[in-house]
Design a protein around this motif. Sequence first.
Motif, PDB file in Angstrom:
ATOM      1  N   LEU A  29      58.936 123.769-106.777  1.00  0.00           N
ATOM      2  CA  LEU A  29      60.009 124.503-107.448  1.00  0.00           C
ATOM      3  C   LEU A  29      60.332 125.805-106.723  1.00  0.00           C
ATOM      4  O   LEU A  29      61.495 126.194-106.634  1.00  0.00           O
ATOM      5  N   ALA A  30      59.307 126.482-106.209  1.00  0.00           N
ATOM      6  CA  ALA A  30      59.536 127.728-105.473  1.00  0.00           C
ATOM      7  C   ALA A  30      60.374 127.455-104.229  1.00  0.00           C
ATOM      8  O   ALA A  30      61.280 128.235-103.894  1.00  0.00           O
ATOM      9  N   LEU A  31      60.085 126.356-103.532  1.00  0.00           N
ATOM     10  CA  LEU A  31      60.879 125.986-102.358  1.00  0.00           C
ATOM     11  C   LEU A  31      62.320 125.676-102.745  1.00  0.00           C
ATOM     12  O   LEU A  31      63.265 126.098-102.066  1.00  0.00           O
ATOM     13  N   ARG A  32      62.502 124.942-103.826  1.00  0.00           N
ATOM     14  CA  ARG A  32      63.851 124.610-104.289  1.00  0.00           C
ATOM     15  C   ARG A  32      64.610 125.872-104.699  1.00  0.00           C
ATOM     16  O   ARG A  32      65.805 126.012-104.432  1.00  0.00           O
ATOM     17  N   LEU A  33      63.900 126.801-105.359  1.00  0.00           N
ATOM     18  CA  LEU A  33      64.523 128.054-105.780  1.00  0.00           C
ATOM     19  C   LEU A  33      64.962 128.866-104.566  1.00  0.00           C
ATOM     20  O   LEU A  33      66.076 129.397-104.530  1.00  0.00           O
ATOM     21  N   GLU A  34      64.113 128.970-103.558  1.00  0.00           N
ATOM     22  CA  GLU A  34      64.469 129.718-102.347  1.00  0.00           C
ATOM     23  C   GLU A  34      65.675 129.087-101.658  1.00  0.00           C
ATOM     24  O   GLU A  34      66.578 129.785-101.207  1.00  0.00           O
TER      25      GLU A  34
END
Length: 175
Positions: A29-34
Amino acid sequence: MVSLPKELEAREAAARQRVEELQTEAAELALRLEKAREDLSRLEITRETVAQVLAELSASDTEPDVAAGDVQGPHETSAPHGVGVMMVPPWREGLVVAVLPDVYRDIVEIIADAPGPVQAKQIMPRIGLPTTTRKIEGTRGKLKRLVERGWLDEGAPGQFTLARQGPGRDRVNSQ
């Protein structure tokens, strides 16, 4: 019957596995958010660039003679937001910082109060933005735009100061 230590070990192993699964999911999710933030940043920059180009084209086509007292404020334009509107007008004698959009006005005032040259990353906390690379680059773009329009000077690369262009320029908010 299952012994209590064996049951606790089984529950601990299940909880550990669940934690690992959630950590993996959080990382994804952090990668998708970035990625989404990067996409948003690119779209914001593109929109600002298009608005600037359209405003410059519109300004070069019409080039009206506007007296210093006849300058419209940032919210008094007749065109829709971002279409044919120059958000940061070129500085000229008699023009005050109040004609700038809020964030640009804040930047000019911060630089006017500074004892020496200021970098983009030094402005970030004063305008309430986090010092992330994306935000610093956006602010640097605003600083460069203010230099292009004559509000600021860039003596050394990345070092911005208030442009001194005539009498009364020391006082940013003079009217």
